[in-house]
Design a protein around this motif. Structure first.
Motif, PDB file in Angstrom:
ATOM      1  N   TYR A  93       0.832  -1.207   0.000  1.00  0.00           N
ATOM      2  CA  TYR A  93       0.000   0.000   0.000  1.00  0.00           C
ATOM      3  C   TYR A  93       0.866   1.257   0.000  1.00  0.00           C
ATOM      4  CZ  TYR A  93      -3.780   3.196   1.218  1.00  0.00           C
ATOM      5  OH  TYR A  93      -4.690   4.225   1.207  1.00  0.00           O
ATOM      6  N   ALA A  94       1.972   1.229   0.756  1.00  0.00           N
ATOM      7  CA  ALA A  94       2.875   2.382   0.797  1.00  0.00           C
ATOM      8  C   ALA A  94       3.540   2.604  -0.558  1.00  0.00           C
ATOM      9  CB  ALA A  94       3.933   2.167   1.875  1.00  0.00           C
ATOM     10  N   ARG A  95       3.788   1.505  -1.264  1.00  0.00           N
ATOM     11  CA  ARG A  95       4.489   1.596  -2.547  1.00  0.00           C
ATOM     12  C   ARG A  95       3.541   1.910  -3.697  1.00  0.00           C
ATOM     13  NH1 ARG A  95       5.614  -2.690  -5.860  1.00  0.00           N
ATOM     14  NH2 ARG A  95       5.009  -4.097  -4.148  1.00  0.00           N
ATOM     15  N   LEU A  96       2.359   1.299  -3.704  1.00  0.00           N
ATOM     16  CA  LEU A  96       1.448   1.424  -4.834  1.00  0.00           C
ATOM     17  C   LEU A  96       0.254   2.340  -4.571  1.00  0.00           C
ATOM     18  CD1 LEU A  96       1.402  -2.363  -5.806  1.00  0.00           C
ATOM     19  CD2 LEU A  96       2.781  -0.533  -6.843  1.00  0.00           C
ATOM     20  N   ASN A  97      -0.210   2.361  -3.321  1.00  0.00           N
ATOM     21  CA  ASN A  97      -1.321   3.225  -2.905  1.00  0.00           C
ATOM     22  C   ASN A  97      -2.540   3.082  -3.817  1.00  0.00           C
ATOM     23  OD1 ASN A  97      -2.597   5.110  -1.275  1.00  0.00           O
ATOM     24  ND2 ASN A  97      -1.875   6.855  -2.482  1.00  0.00           N
ATOM     25  N   THR A  98      -2.981   1.849  -4.039  1.00  0.00           N
ATOM     26  CA  THR A  98      -4.135   1.602  -4.897  1.00  0.00           C
ATOM     27  C   THR A  98      -5.392   1.375  -4.064  1.00  0.00           C
ATOM     28  OG1 THR A  98      -3.823  -0.798  -4.937  1.00  0.00           O
ATOM     29  CG2 THR A  98      -2.620   0.504  -6.586  1.00  0.00           C
ATOM     30  N   ASN A  99      -6.551   1.629  -4.656  1.00  0.00           N
ATOM     31  CA  ASN A  99      -7.817   1.399  -3.980  1.00  0.00           C
ATOM     32  C   ASN A  99      -8.018  -0.073  -3.658  1.00  0.00           C
ATOM     33  OD1 ASN A  99      -8.656   4.097  -3.925  1.00  0.00           O
ATOM     34  ND2 ASN A  99      -9.585   3.960  -5.967  1.00  0.00           N
ATOM     35  N   GLU A 100      -7.503  -0.940  -4.520  1.00  0.00           N
ATOM     36  CA  GLU A 100      -7.644  -2.387  -4.303  1.00  0.00           C
ATOM     37  C   GLU A 100      -6.955  -2.809  -3.015  1.00  0.00           C
ATOM     38  OE1 GLU A 100      -6.597  -6.643  -6.498  1.00  0.00           O
ATOM     39  OE2 GLU A 100      -6.097  -4.739  -7.469  1.00  0.00           O
ATOM     40  N   ILE A 118      -6.300   4.227   8.158  1.00  0.00           N
ATOM     41  CA  ILE A 118      -5.529   3.602   7.079  1.00  0.00           C
ATOM     42  C   ILE A 118      -4.897   4.672   6.193  1.00  0.00           C
ATOM     43  CG2 ILE A 118      -5.737   2.253   4.941  1.00  0.00           C
ATOM     44  CD1 ILE A 118      -7.835   0.537   6.404  1.00  0.00           C
ATOM     45  N   ASP A 119      -5.644   5.717   5.905  1.00  0.00           N
ATOM     46  CA  ASP A 119      -5.143   6.782   5.030  1.00  0.00           C
ATOM     47  C   ASP A 119      -3.994   7.557   5.666  1.00  0.00           C
ATOM     48  OD1 ASP A 119      -6.969   6.087   3.119  1.00  0.00           O
ATOM     49  OD2 ASP A 119      -8.418   7.659   3.621  1.00  0.00           O
ATOM     50  N   LYS A 120      -4.014   7.687   6.988  1.00  0.00           N
ATOM     51  CA  LYS A 120      -3.025   8.525   7.666  1.00  0.00           C
ATOM     52  C   LYS A 120      -1.889   7.725   8.319  1.00  0.00           C
ATOM     53  CE  LYS A 120      -6.326  12.217   8.612  1.00  0.00           C
ATOM     54  NZ  LYS A 120      -7.039  13.013   9.639  1.00  0.00           N
TER      55      LYS A 120
END
Length: 256
Positions: free
Chosen positions: A13-20, A65-67
């Motif tokens: 998530y940190a690398r790609l930051n996708t909604n999936e 999760i966002d922060k």
């Protein structure tokens, strides 16, 4: 998913930051929302549906999760629990679930407890509180039951003043300032004094619930009383502690 799987998910998530991946994180930690909602539900009784608490808490989970930055070394569950709790409380305030009459009764009880303790130098007992209010002990018990939602808000008020788990100050070389140490010492002393106001069973309920993190049912088994009795003891204990802790009621959820 085990811990290593969660770590990989955070790294992705940190690398790609996708909604999936974000959705996978939400699903993975959704049970945490139910856990926090369940604990808060103890205060609210029938004032709000459990499903509503969960739906409000989901917004807090998404915000967490966002922060969240997993590289800071903070345990996500701890950080997210505060965000989830905060989101639920925000909605409670927006919906104004605390009627004016309950707020007034809360102030009346607080005033009588303080008056009795100032006069006697001892914890205020229920019969004295009821007499001071000019009501029966059964009526006092009903009032105290209605106080659950106000106690819930009080427990978390100080968290809004900046006491959430910081997401950017967890380096190993961080030292507490003298002011921070003094503040913690003062709060712990206040908590110790507040606990002295309680009966033996009330103390046990507070310690079991906030420090041992036992459930209502588990506490009832340990004390060999009904769950409703545990709930009553819990409400009475918080009522008494409010007179000593005031705006620092949130210490119960933060100090261990």
């Amino acid at each position: 998913m085990d811990e290593s799987g969660r770590k990989r998910l955070w790294e992705d998530y940190a690398r790609l930051n996708t909604n999936e991946i974000r959705e996978k994180l939400i699903i993975e930690y959704a049970p945490l929302v139910k856990l926090v909602a369940g604990r808060l539900g103890m205060y609210l009784g029938y004032n709000v549906e459990f499903e509503d608490l969960v739906s409000y808490g989901i917004f807090g989970l998404i915000d967490a999760i966002d922060k969240f930055d997993y590289r800071k070394g903070i345990k996500f569950e701890t950080y997210a629990s505060l965000r989830i709790r905060g989101a639920i409380l925000d909605q409670i305030r927006k919906n104004d679930w605390i009627p004016r009459t309950i707020r007034q009764r809360q102030k009346q009880i607080d005033a009588v407890i303080k008056e009795i303790e100032n006069a006697t130098g001892a914890p205020a007992e229920d019969d004295a509180i009821a007499a001071g209010l000019g009501i029966s002990e059964d009526e006092l018990l009903e009032w105290q039951s209605q106080m659950k939602v106000t106690n819930l808000v009080s427990l978390n008020e100080f968290m809004e003043q900046g006491s959430e788990v910081p997401n950017d100050s967890t380096q190993p070389n961080h030292f507490e300032t003298p002011e921070e140490v003094l503040d913690k010492t003062e709060l712990k002393q206040m908590l110790a004094e507040a606990l002295e106001l309680l009966t033996d069973k009330e103390q046990k309920v507070i310690l079991f619930y906030y420090y041992e993190e036992l459930t209502l049912k588990e506490i009832s088994n340990v004390l060999e009383v009904s769950e409703s009795r545990v709930s009553q003891l819990h409400t009475r204990a918080l009522q008494k502690m409010r007179t000593r802790l005031g705006d620092y009621m949130g210490v119960l959820t933060q100090l261990s």
